[in-house]
Design an enzyme around this catalytic site. Sequence first.
Site, PDB file in Angstrom:
ATOM      1  CG  HIS A  61     -22.711  27.112  -1.650  1.00 11.57           C
ATOM      2  ND1 HIS A  61     -22.400  27.627  -2.904  1.00 11.57           N
ATOM      3  CD2 HIS A  61     -21.881  27.982  -0.959  1.00 11.57           C
ATOM      4  CE1 HIS A  61     -21.098  27.699  -2.574  1.00 11.57           C
ATOM      5  NE2 HIS A  61     -20.566  28.309  -1.027  1.00 11.57           N
ATOM      6  NE  ARG A  67     -11.982  35.292  -2.031  1.00  3.46           N
ATOM      7  CZ  ARG A  67     -13.875  35.937  -2.147  1.00  3.46           C
ATOM      8  NH1 ARG A  67     -14.241  36.675  -1.261  1.00  3.46           N
ATOM      9  NH2 ARG A  67     -14.114  34.525  -2.886  1.00  3.46           N
ATOM     10  N   GLY A  85     -14.855  29.843  -8.885  1.00  2.00           N
ATOM     11  CA  GLY A  85     -15.690  29.764  -9.179  1.00  2.00           C
ATOM     12  C   GLY A  85     -16.587  29.450 -10.305  1.00  2.00           C
TER      13      GLY A  85
END
Length: 450
Positions: A208, A292, A164
């Site tokens: 990205h 996840r 993050g």
Amino acid sequence: MFRKVLVANRGEIALRVMNACRELGIRTVAVYSEADRNSLHVKFADEAICIGPPRAADSYLNVPQVISAAEIADVDAIHPGYGLLSENANFAEVCRASNIKFIGPPPEVTRLMGEKEKARQAMKQANVPILPGSDGVVSTEEEALEAAEQVGYPVILKAKAGGGGRGMRIVRSPEELPNLFHAANTEAANAFGNGELYMEKFIEQPRHIEFQILADEHGSVVSLFERECSIQRRHQKLIEEAPSLMVTPKMRDEIGRTLVHCLTEIGYQNAGTVEFLMDEDGQLYFIEMNTRIQVEHPITEAITGIDLVKAQLRIAAGERLSDILPPMLEMRGHAIECRINAEHPSKFTPSAGKITVFNVPGGQGVRVDTAQYAEGVVPPYYDSLIAKLIVHGNDRAEAIAKMERALSQFVVQGIDTSISLHQAIFQDEDFRAGKFDTKFMERFLAKQTT
């Protein structure tokens, strides 16, 4: 299949998991903080248990409270959603010790991929391309200076245990390194309880790109193609697309096969996302893996027709991918997601409070994942995401047209939102032409102020 699942999360992802459970005939248990007492995930669950005060540390991140709720409700499994406890290997271990199935990878794998440098080495051994960088942790200024000289400036320092954007600093010269090293170390220690850093070559204008993975508990792994996540501000994604305009069929196939081999070797299970940076020459480099479900999973669902959360549940219940997925995986059309945040569209300050009007768009190829409603309250304690607007078209041009129409019909009053920011981005010529990278928002915002 499970009889009852506790959803250890809140907001739209909690509701998303509950929807999948309901369609599979599984009863659900919501946990909530005092601030979320009137939230939709509480209203729509079969059972709901309050686990503490508003602060996440005292409720959603309180492992004993979550496990106690699971034991009181007598659940078979826990789905952690994303964020919060979703990548907490210790939590997964406690679930295992409590005979509660954790819907995610085994804790050993989560721990391996959660330590970014170990994940880099695992990928390197499997011939997944990684950025040039330090051989492990750089413990001191001197080690960092030596590694930077070998890698070549500019470099980026990253938190071994982080993500993050925290514990991250770009270093462009030896003179800058000491101060930036200590700043990154301190921030990482405060954010993650671990100040260790590693170093990578810094790509100035990367894209990205991430690959969605599913793996069953019988040794089968598949890649469900890629997503483009380059439109981001301060390392927080704003808009995602699938597929990426820059990934060729050959590259997609090669990276997919390499990831399948690597994740089979390490014993990966359930859903995961492998993240890459693409340099100016179109070369992909591994940066990290998220163990996840991702916020942006709906765009993969749109182009594949596969319900990823149902797949997670079925995998955790012991089913094989061959019984869950179609014989041939195909991409259909183009999908885009906008993250609608409760924040000022130009100042980027959080906006909590009561929503007075809440109208969501609809129509063919338009989906809204949200747990908000008119007269609902956005509390100041949690992430600012209040909704995800997803569109699917035959091609990118149609998807953009649908998104613009849907954004114009998405009305939220009472709080500030990022809707107008998204509308402005979709009018930008470079965005419409697919000419962007992770620095796009810096250039875009600079244009808005001139």
